[in-house]
Design an enzyme around this catalytic site. Structure first.
Site, PDB file in Angstrom:
ATOM      1  N   GLU A 163       1.653   4.651  16.391  1.00 42.00           N
ATOM      2  CA  GLU A 163       2.690   4.546  17.415  1.00 42.00           C
ATOM      3  C   GLU A 163       2.119   4.996  18.755  1.00 42.00           C
ATOM      4  O   GLU A 163       1.829   6.183  18.941  1.00 42.00           O
ATOM      5  CB  GLU A 163       3.909   5.404  17.061  1.00 42.00           C
ATOM      6  CG  GLU A 163       4.812   4.788  16.016  1.00 42.00           C
ATOM      7  CD  GLU A 163       4.346   5.032  14.598  1.00 42.00           C
ATOM      8  OE1 GLU A 163       4.903   4.434  13.670  1.00 42.00           O
ATOM      9  OE2 GLU A 163       3.409   5.829  14.400  1.00 42.00           O
ATOM     10  N   SER A 208       0.933   4.230  10.134  1.00 38.27           N
ATOM     11  CA  SER A 208       1.530   3.476  11.235  1.00 38.27           C
ATOM     12  C   SER A 208       1.138   4.103  12.561  1.00 38.27           C
ATOM     13  O   SER A 208       1.405   5.276  12.811  1.00 38.27           O
ATOM     14  CB  SER A 208       3.065   3.466  11.100  1.00 38.27           C
ATOM     15  OG  SER A 208       3.651   2.725  12.143  1.00 38.27           O
ATOM     16  N   SER A 241       2.422  -0.659  12.823  1.00 41.90           N
ATOM     17  CA  SER A 241       2.284   0.081  14.073  1.00 41.90           C
ATOM     18  C   SER A 241       3.407  -0.339  15.002  1.00 41.90           C
ATOM     19  O   SER A 241       4.137  -1.291  14.722  1.00 41.90           O
ATOM     20  CB  SER A 241       0.937  -0.211  14.760  1.00 41.90           C
ATOM     21  OG  SER A 241      -0.139   0.328  14.033  1.00 41.90           O
TER      22      SER A 241
END
Length: 356
Positions: free
Chosen positions: A276, A274, A236
């Site tokens: 963000e 991931s 992340s």
């Protein structure tokens, strides 16, 4: 900062805009950053705290916003940021399974400073961001305690370490060591200089995708190392944007959205696994907690000036990510896990970047 070699010390100058004095989020007046780093054996984690201004944050709220690039994350406080458009607490970053601990600590911190919270006025909206540091840290142990959060909040400064410190202690970036990184840019609107500062907690990407100032350096390094490692991007990145630019919540949100250009220029494709998340605030206007007798007057830039801010946040995000990697040290953590650092690899393989 603090005598660390940053990406510019390797001959790499990102973008075209001028940086602030420190080239950090703390170039925005009033902003300060503090870390607590926990490092022993399987414990490789920590806390990073961002104080948005030096006054009473609960009674002098800031215009704020958040943006989800990819929502694989457990950030707290963003619902109210989106609805009310104001920030009333420090921002704290830590590992995924210590979000609850950090939330409790920030609430206690605010209750101590504001005894009227929960009695004669409303409650408080703590804003906590996280990344998963389980490769290097035993995240199940939840090492971070409330006292660690309080220490980070109470020991902030304008100059701070980057790399494998605070919340960044156990983070990976592009299959190498990641962590905390920062950068800033100065823009001019209506003949006045303003600053846009960025701090990242980097924990994303695959080495083969890494790009440095347009150079596909990750492909070159991948051929030399990690040959047998199956890379997966399941990390992340938390991006915190601070500015003194006078903007509305809507304008600030537009600026936050452009941080993705900086991520992309380092090679990120924003993968499924991931998360963000972008958090941001402007110090230009204080929003009183108590209703004033008159209507509020909030200065904002004209939309014609906002492209400069778009460019600035992209450049600062890109450089902050690279700073998070180049300043990181090797960490040996859970079960002996470790990853090389970008600095060591550049030096080992004698990779030199020519000044533009």
């Amino acid at each position: 900062m603090l005598n660390q070699k940053r990406i510019r010390d390797f001959g790499i100058e990102i973008g075209n805009l001028k940086t602030g004095k420190l080239n950090a989020i703390t170039d925005v007046a009033g902003v300060s950053v503090g870390h607590v780093t926990l490092s022993e054996g399987n414990m490789q984690t920590g806390v990073t705290a961002i104080i948005p201004h030096t006054g009473d944050l609960f009674h002098e709220k800031l215009i704020a916003s958040s943006h989800v690039i990819n929502g694989f994350g457990k950030t707290t406080g963003t619902i109210q940021l989106g609805e009310l458009g104001t920030l009333e607490t420090p921002i704290v970053l830590t590992n995924t399974l210590n979000v609850g601990t950090a939330t409790n600590a920030v609430i206690d911190y605010m209750l101590e400073k504001n005894p009227e919270i929960g009695t004669t006025t409303g409650t408080v909206n703590a804003v906590i961001g996280e990344c998963n540091d389980m490769f290097l840290n035993d995240v199940r142990a939840r090492f971070v305690k409330e006292a660690d959060v309080h220490k980070a909040l109470n020991e902030t400064s304008m100059e701070f370490e980057e790399g494998a410190v605070g919340a960044g202690r156990g983070m990976l970036c592009y299959s190498l060591k990641g962590g905390i990184g920062s950068a800033s840019r100065v823009i001019t609107a209506t003949n006045v200089d303003y600053t846009i500062g960025v701090l990242v907690l980097s924990n994303f990407g695959m080495l083969s995708d890494l790009i440095i100032d347009g150079n596909p350096i990750g492909k070159k390094l991948k051929k030399k190392i990690l040959q047998s490692l199956e890379e997966q991007d399941k990390g992340s990145v938390m991006i915190v944007v601070a500015t003194d630019l006078p903007v509305s919540e809507r304008q600030l949100n537009r600026i936050l959205k452009r941080s993705v250009t900086g991520l992309s220029r380092t090679g990120s494709i924003i993968t499924n696994g991931s998360g963000e998340i972008v958090l941001g605030f402007s110090t230009a206007t204080k929003i009183p907690h108590m209703k004033p007798a008159q209507c509020l007057t909030i200065k904002t830039i004209h939309e014609e000036d906002i492209d400069q801010a778009f460019r600035a946040v992209g450049e600062a995000t890109e450089e902050a990510v690279l700073n998070s990697m180049i300043t990181a040290e090797v960490v040996v953590g859970r079960d002996g896990n470790s990853r090389p650092t970008l600095k060591n690899l550049l030096e080992k393989y004698d990779i030199i970047f020519s000044p533009r």
